[in-house]
Design a protein around this motif. Structure first.
Motif, short mmCIF file in Angstrom:
data_model
loop_
_atom_site.label_atom_id
_atom_site.label_comp_id
_atom_site.label_asym_id
_atom_site.label_seq_id
_atom_site.Cartn_x
_atom_site.Cartn_y
_atom_site.Cartn_z
N GLY A 65 36.78 30.87 47.37
CA GLY A 65 36.55 30.56 45.97
C GLY A 65 35.20 29.93 45.71
N TYR A 66 34.62 30.34 44.60
CA TYR A 66 33.32 29.79 44.21
C TYR A 66 33.30 29.36 42.74
N GLY A 67 33.86 30.19 41.86
CA GLY A 67 33.75 29.84 40.45
C GLY A 67 34.64 30.66 39.56
N THR A 68 34.49 30.38 38.29
CA THR A 68 35.29 31.04 37.27
C THR A 68 34.36 31.70 36.26
N LEU A 69 34.94 32.27 35.25
CA LEU A 69 34.17 33.03 34.27
C LEU A 69 33.55 32.12 33.21
N LYS A 70 32.27 32.35 32.96
CA LYS A 70 31.54 31.69 31.86
C LYS A 70 31.20 32.80 30.88
N GLY A 71 31.81 32.81 29.73
CA GLY A 71 31.58 33.89 28.77
C GLY A 71 32.58 35.00 28.97
N SER A 72 32.08 36.21 29.09
CA SER A 72 32.98 37.35 29.26
C SER A 72 32.33 38.39 30.17
N ILE A 73 33.16 39.27 30.71
CA ILE A 73 32.68 40.39 31.51
C ILE A 73 33.37 41.65 31.04
N GLY A 74 32.75 42.76 31.31
CA GLY A 74 33.32 44.06 30.96
C GLY A 74 33.05 45.06 32.05
N GLY A 75 33.31 46.30 31.74
CA GLY A 75 33.14 47.38 32.70
C GLY A 75 31.71 47.56 33.18
#
Length: 149
Positions: A65-75
């Motif tokens: 583990g390193y981190g989580t989502l900041k904002g959003s991601i898509g395809g």
């Protein structure tokens, strides 16, 4: 009443704009023909035996583990699905692992739950990158895990 109609119209326009412009290409959750089964393990920080992490293996590298989502991601941000998680012998086909398009060296992998939006994407980082300067995509928010300090 006119003010309420105007507020509703404004909110509707904002929501429509976000849907039309903010989403980009959708993530393709389709499993490959021969998906990788990512059996989880436990990594113990050599500097602190009480500091443990869930780990996965990919192409001879160990990831934790390193981190989580900041904002959003898509395809446009993730590549094709690599496979799914097996946690303590339990097959979790709806918990998928993806590479990142902005990371051709596969220093990071992302875990995404396909059946719920309640669980945020979670990013794993390859152990062999510790102490090295690597490019981290802007949508990864680093968590303060002691191993990565």
């Amino acid at each position: 009443m006119p003010g309420m109609k105007k507020s509703f119209a404004t909110a509707f326009c904002i929501a429509a704009a976000l849907v039309l412009t903010g989403c980009g290409r959708r993530i393709d959750y389709e499993l490959p023909e021969n998906p990788i089964e990512f059996h989880t393990g436990t990594f113990v920080n050599p500097a602190d035996p009480d500091d443990t992490y869930q780990s996965i293996q990919y192409k001879g590298r160990t990831y934790i583990g390193y981190g989580t989502l900041k904002g959003s991601i898509g395809g446009d941000d993730v590549g094709n699905c690599l496979g799914y998680i097996i946690l303590d012998g339990t097959v979790m086909k709806k918990v998928r692992i993806f590479p990142l398009n902005a990371d051709p060296d596969a220093n990071y992998l992302v875990r995404i739950f396909t059946d719920t939006f309640m669980n945020q994407p979670f990013f794993f980082r390859a152990l062999d990158t510790k102490g090295k300067t690597i490019d981290t995509p802007p949508f990864i928010e680093r968590l303060e895990y002691p191993y990565w300090e």
